[in-house]
Design an enzyme around this catalytic site. Structure first.
Site, PDB file in Angstrom:
ATOM      1  N   GLU A 175     -30.394   7.087 -30.241  1.00  0.00           N
ATOM      2  CA  GLU A 175     -31.389   6.857 -29.184  1.00  0.00           C
ATOM      3  C   GLU A 175     -31.770   8.136 -28.451  1.00  0.00           C
ATOM      4  O   GLU A 175     -31.093   8.533 -27.501  1.00  0.00           O
ATOM      5  CB  GLU A 175     -30.868   5.817 -28.169  1.00  0.00           C
ATOM      6  CG  GLU A 175     -31.858   5.550 -27.034  1.00  0.00           C
ATOM      7  CD  GLU A 175     -31.391   4.507 -26.023  1.00  0.00           C
ATOM      8  OE1 GLU A 175     -30.262   3.977 -26.187  1.00  0.00           O
ATOM      9  OE2 GLU A 175     -32.132   4.225 -25.079  1.00  0.00           O
ATOM     10  N   LYS A 217     -33.584   4.295 -32.121  1.00  0.00           N
ATOM     11  CA  LYS A 217     -34.026   3.620 -30.891  1.00  0.00           C
ATOM     12  C   LYS A 217     -34.779   4.615 -30.020  1.00  0.00           C
ATOM     13  O   LYS A 217     -34.169   5.368 -29.259  1.00  0.00           O
ATOM     14  CB  LYS A 217     -32.827   3.040 -30.135  1.00  0.00           C
ATOM     15  CG  LYS A 217     -33.173   2.443 -28.777  1.00  0.00           C
ATOM     16  CD  LYS A 217     -32.079   1.550 -28.249  1.00  0.00           C
ATOM     17  CE  LYS A 217     -32.399   1.104 -26.826  1.00  0.00           C
ATOM     18  NZ  LYS A 217     -31.517   0.042 -26.349  1.00  0.00           N
ATOM     19  N   GLY A 261     -38.491   1.078 -18.623  1.00  0.00           N
ATOM     20  CA  GLY A 261     -39.131   0.917 -17.318  1.00  0.00           C
ATOM     21  C   GLY A 261     -40.524   0.312 -17.398  1.00  0.00           C
ATOM     22  O   GLY A 261     -41.174   0.089 -16.377  1.00  0.00           O
ATOM     23  N   SER A 287     -35.119  -3.220 -28.713  1.00  0.00           N
ATOM     24  CA  SER A 287     -33.755  -3.215 -28.200  1.00  0.00           C
ATOM     25  C   SER A 287     -33.899  -3.031 -26.700  1.00  0.00           C
ATOM     26  O   SER A 287     -33.644  -1.968 -26.154  1.00  0.00           O
ATOM     27  CB  SER A 287     -32.948  -2.070 -28.829  1.00  0.00           C
ATOM     28  OG  SER A 287     -31.672  -1.999 -28.218  1.00  0.00           O
ATOM     29  N   GLY A 289     -33.541  -3.598 -22.633  1.00  0.00           N
ATOM     30  CA  GLY A 289     -32.622  -3.932 -21.563  1.00  0.00           C
ATOM     31  C   GLY A 289     -33.411  -4.619 -20.466  1.00  0.00           C
ATOM     32  O   GLY A 289     -33.475  -5.850 -20.379  1.00  0.00           O
TER      33      GLY A 289
HETATM   34  P1  13P Z   1     -34.335  -0.388 -21.349  1.00  0.00           P
HETATM   35  O1  13P Z   1     -35.029  -1.282 -22.367  1.00  0.00           O
HETATM   36  O2  13P Z   1     -34.182  -1.014 -19.998  1.00  0.00           O
HETATM   37  O3  13P Z   1     -34.913   0.991 -21.338  1.00  0.00           O
HETATM   38  O4  13P Z   1     -32.830  -0.246 -21.849  1.00  0.00           O
HETATM   39  C1  13P Z   1     -32.594  -0.021 -23.164  1.00  0.00           C
HETATM   40  C2  13P Z   1     -31.408   0.848 -23.294  1.00  0.00           C
HETATM   41  O5  13P Z   1     -30.444   0.484 -23.943  1.00  0.00           O
HETATM   42  C3  13P Z   1     -31.430   2.183 -22.658  1.00  0.00           C
HETATM   43  O6  13P Z   1     -30.382   2.947 -23.155  1.00  0.00           O
END
Ligand code: 13P
Length: 338
Positions: A175, A217, A261, A287, A289
């Site tokens: 990532e 990612k 964000g 993926s 968050g």
């Molecule tokens: P976000 O989708 O909130 O950016 O988080 C994904 C994530 O794993 C950041 O490391």
């Protein structure tokens, strides 16, 4: 096909994507502060249990990324979280980096740490049921940055992490996140994202990481949050695809975007548009968050009696993103749920 490649392919199975629930303790505290809930171990456990026990979420969720504490926790009736997910056909994963720290001599740029003892931690996590891992590098766009020094240091660390994962039997999620903060244009984001990706794939090649067993990612190619001229959904999809076709080898089974964000609905719309264009050599997935958790977090608000409403909100976002995997998400799906 190797076991790792089979796992990587399952993580990017059609119609599904990954839930990033690996917020570190300081980050989850920030999220809980926003809803007025206390961040203690039991609240963190019961919030995650609410997400993981959402009925039917496995139709759209292929994997979950845990934080160390969560991988060791269980449901109220004693089922360890990794076992709960395995039973639903969801692959458990683990964040293994220890965070982005100041890069010495780089005037504010960051490098992600966590390589010391990583081989041993990977072995322990594998024993606890994890089958993939995540490591996040953070790249900031600003005046004269990112520097090559910062990009090289982060790419090298990402590749060292990925090689150790392969050796230890975990699929590495690599990532490199180019942050959306700033007033830069989408063209500048394109340029920095391409430069970052090229360095990351060079380092993966140098360190003998098999790409068929690796998941990328990345950020999407977006206008900076403070940029007065915001690129629309179509443009974001086109620029992101153009950038990745230029810089990402076709051997990667899948690209799972982070939301970084973006609002939940915009993150879904962007992914949907890319899959509408189609013709990519890799699966294009999510993926997320924040873009999966913002509505359920708000609905939950730290109260057990809100569990059903929170699960409904989570299921809805998972379903919308599942549809975005095939370009079949519509604004109507949002209205139906309202
Ligand atoms: P976000 O989708 O909130 O950016 O988080 C994904 C994530 O794993 C950041 O490391």
């Amino acid at each position: 096909m190797s076991e790792l490649e089979a796992t990587a392919r399952a993580m990017v199975a059609p119609g599904k994507g990954i839930l990033a629930a690996d917020e570190s303790s300081p980050t989850i505290k920030k999220r809980f502060d926003s809803i007025g809930a206390e961040s203690n171990e039991e609240n963190r456990r019961s919030y995650r249990e609410m997400l993981f026990t959402t009925r039917g979420a496995e139709e759209f969720i292929s994997g979950v990324i845990f934080f160390d504490e969560t991988l060791r926790q269980s449901t109220a009736d004693g089922t360890p979280f990794p076992k709960l997910l395995q039973k639903k056909g969801i692959v458990p994963g683990i964040k293994v980096d220890t965070g982005a720290k100041a890069l010495a001599g780089a005037g504010g740029e960051k490098v992600t740490e966590g390589l010391d003892g990583l081989r041993e931690r990977i072995a322990e996590y594998h024993g606890l049921g994890a089958r993939f891992a995540k490591w996040r590098a953070v790249i900031t766009i600003g005046d004269g940055i990112p520097s090559d020094y910062c990009l090289d240091a982060n790419a090298h660390a990402l590749a060292r992490y990925a090689a150790l994962c392969i050796e230890g039997g975990l699929v590495p999620i690599v990532e490199p996140e180019v942050l959306m903060d700033g007033s830069h244009t989408i063209e500048r984001c394109y340029e920095v994202t391409e430069r970052t990706l090229r360095k990351v794939f060079d380092a993966l090649y140098d360190q003998r990481v098999p790409l068929q067993e690796t998941i990328l990612k990345p950020n999407m190619v977006l206008s900076g949050t403070e940029c007065p001229q915001q690129a629309d959904v179509r443009r974001v999809a086109e620029e992101t695809l153009r950038c990745f076709r230029n810089a990402v080898p076709a051997e990667i089974p899948g690209i799972v975007f982070l939301s970084g964000g973006q609002s939940d609905e915009l993150a879904t719309a962007h992914l949907n548009e890319m899959n509408k264009v189609g013709g990519s050599p890799w699966e294009l997935s999510f993926s997320y968050g924040r873009a999966l958790q913002a509505p359920p977090l708000k609905a939950w608000a730290g109260k057990a009696e809100n569990r059903d409403a929170a699960q409904k909100a989570f299921y809805h976002r998972a379903r919308c993103n599942g549809a975005a995997r095939s370009g079949s998400y519509t604004a109507r799906m949002e209205q139906e749920a309202a």
